[in-house]
Motif scaffolding. Sequence first.
Motif, mmCIF file in Angstrom:
data_model
loop_
_atom_site.group_PDB
_atom_site.id
_atom_site.type_symbol
_atom_site.label_atom_id
_atom_site.label_comp_id
_atom_site.label_asym_id
_atom_site.label_seq_id
_atom_site.Cartn_x
_atom_site.Cartn_y
_atom_site.Cartn_z
ATOM 1 N N TRP A 40 -4.377 -3.696 1.967
ATOM 2 C CA TRP A 40 -3.289 -2.757 2.207
ATOM 3 C C TRP A 40 -3.454 -1.524 1.300
ATOM 4 C CZ3 TRP A 40 -3.287 -7.471 0.027
ATOM 5 C CH2 TRP A 40 -2.956 -7.574 -1.332
ATOM 6 N N PRO A 47 -2.021 1.612 -2.841
ATOM 7 C CA PRO A 47 -1.540 1.184 -1.523
ATOM 8 C C PRO A 47 -1.467 2.361 -0.560
ATOM 9 C CG PRO A 47 -0.173 0.263 -3.269
ATOM 10 C CD PRO A 47 -1.070 1.290 -3.919
ATOM 11 N N CYS A 49 -0.418 1.612 2.869
ATOM 12 C CA CYS A 49 0.520 1.255 3.926
ATOM 13 C C CYS A 49 1.464 0.184 3.411
ATOM 14 C CB CYS A 49 -0.207 0.773 5.184
ATOM 15 S SG CYS A 49 -1.158 -0.737 4.970
ATOM 16 N N ASP A 50 2.713 0.282 3.839
ATOM 17 C CA ASP A 50 3.711 -0.713 3.492
ATOM 18 C C ASP A 50 3.663 -1.860 4.485
ATOM 19 O OD1 ASP A 50 4.625 0.836 1.403
ATOM 20 O OD2 ASP A 50 6.103 1.881 2.638
ATOM 21 N N ASP A 125 11.118 -4.089 -2.373
ATOM 22 C CA ASP A 125 9.959 -4.612 -3.096
ATOM 23 C C ASP A 125 8.944 -5.217 -2.144
ATOM 24 O OD1 ASP A 125 10.640 -3.871 -5.663
ATOM 25 O OD2 ASP A 125 11.738 -5.715 -6.090
ATOM 26 N N LYS A 127 8.582 -4.661 1.059
ATOM 27 C CA LYS A 127 8.008 -3.624 1.913
ATOM 28 C C LYS A 127 6.916 -2.845 1.177
ATOM 29 C CE LYS A 127 9.274 0.581 4.506
ATOM 30 N NZ LYS A 127 8.817 0.182 5.845
ATOM 31 N N ALA A 128 7.122 -2.632 -0.126
ATOM 32 C CA ALA A 128 6.160 -1.885 -0.933
ATOM 33 C C ALA A 128 5.033 -2.768 -1.451
ATOM 34 C CB ALA A 128 6.874 -1.211 -2.103
ATOM 35 N N CYS A 129 4.894 -3.975 -0.906
ATOM 36 C CA CYS A 129 3.826 -4.909 -1.257
ATOM 37 C C CYS A 129 3.955 -5.445 -2.680
ATOM 38 C CB CYS A 129 2.449 -4.284 -1.051
ATOM 39 S SG CYS A 129 2.158 -3.690 0.629
ATOM 40 N N ARG A 130 5.180 -5.444 -3.212
ATOM 41 C CA ARG A 130 5.432 -6.060 -4.502
ATOM 42 C C ARG A 130 6.073 -7.440 -4.301
ATOM 43 N NH1 ARG A 130 7.321 -0.611 -5.527
ATOM 44 N NH2 ARG A 130 9.432 -1.314 -5.051
ATOM 45 N N ASP A 438 0.428 -5.306 -8.225
ATOM 46 C CA ASP A 438 1.643 -5.367 -7.415
ATOM 47 C C ASP A 438 2.738 -6.171 -8.098
ATOM 48 O OD1 ASP A 438 0.468 -3.881 -5.422
ATOM 49 O OD2 ASP A 438 -0.071 -5.609 -4.183
#
Length: 518
Positions: A40, A47, A49-50, A125, A127-130, A438
């Motif tokens: 991603w 990053p 992409c979300d 979080d 969505k933002a890959c966290r 992440d």
Amino acid sequence: MLGEEFKSDLYDVEEHRRDLSESFQTKKNTILKSHGRPPWYGEDGLPICDAFVIGIGGGSASGKTHVARQIVKSLGSIPTIVILSQDSFYKHHTEEEIALAHASRFDFDHPDALDMPMFAACLADLKACRQSNIPVYSFAEHQRLDETKYLYGAAVIIAEGIMALHEPALRALYDLKVFVQCDSDLMLARRIQRDVKERGRSVEGVLEQYLRYVKPAFDNFVLPTSRHADIVVPGSNNSVAIELISTHIRRQMNERARHFRKNMAVRSVDECLKLANGNSEGSSFIVLPQTPQLKGIYTILRDEKTSREDFIFVVDRLATFLIEKAMELLPYKEKVVVTPTETECSGKELDVKNICGVSIIRSGGPLEKGLQQVLSDVAIGSLLVQSDAETGDPLLLHVMLPKFIRHRHLAVDTWVFLLDAQIGTGASAFMAIRTLLDHGVQQDHIIFVTFLVARSGGLSVLQNAFPKVKIICGAVDEGLREAWLEHYNSKGDGHHDGGRKVWIMEPGMGHIGDRYYL
């Protein structure tokens, strides 16, 4: 992806196709694993992409969860999916409110009953890959519990709840907004059946709560949110709508696909040579001094005639050397002790809050014993990264991280020894480092420990993307040879499908994990 706490919610594609009904009846917050999370991020390590987020709103018992599972079933072989229920985000209740709830006199259907800011923060979080740690709510106790559920790594997130489309902050996070429309009589019948069977309520209590709270809330708060929906889906007989949604999601996932492993495997050797031969103070790439003893160790390990017992013994010895070298990169502080001769002596002690290891399964496993020899009580987690059969790109299939990393406020002060047997194309190392970042681990707190590095592999890409990550290795091999793995079938049925491209490190040590464990 998931942590140890969420292990019971892991299903293979075929399993959740056969058993979706039971799993969704018993657990609303569910992780469904299919074929892993693809990259991603770009070659700069950032990053690009979300996760793709779908919000599903609708009345109580309208069929929101059913629509969610039908979407999953229709999508088939796609990356990891998380279904996140808004029911988990009811606020913490006082004793008076709990008493009212048990008497069916508490309004759970009003927007104020939900912790909307927390729901939006957790969803943002993910969505933002966290990573996120979502609350756990007990319907039997009418209370939010102290425990949380760890979630990370979703490529697709489905957020469902009666107020899923109510808050502007939530709607801003959705890539697709869905409203489930259902006949009110059918919703009441479903609610009675569900609450009596699954939540231990009486029919009288369900009806009283419905008339007092549920129906007014639907008319005043839920139904008006349908105007925000991109698509309105019937609560039953909705196969056409489900297929339209699934087609849209598949198209979005294809557009977001990243394929760059082949570029990592053919980088110029010049920068890698400079890195490998530099070893200057402060360098982020360090090779053990090539002493006769170390060369003798590698001669034993490279020899295909070396017995498994000897191979394991020497690998453990080399792993200890590497970890000892890696320990030099940790911060230390002054400490004064009194010796047995009653003399004060000034020395050093580690100056770290948290320290742990993360092994890239399974070739990183042979380094674990060395880490445990040096730090006897160290916590060790794992990442499972495997290559996609078609593209050769890494897929993140499984995450099992120590508690110091699962919680962001702890991860920021945690030092991590990242373990893998070798860095060839660097694709697995790249994904592992990105995963730690992440979670909030600081780049300069990551120490990558490995036996071998290829000069012409992905080392320069790693160094450019993550310049503060320290890499410790025992030897540098000349490069990678492109090869074709014949009779490889991603379906695992043993039939020939043309094979796939692989990169083999030379001279190398073979499949280190296989030689160590088999």
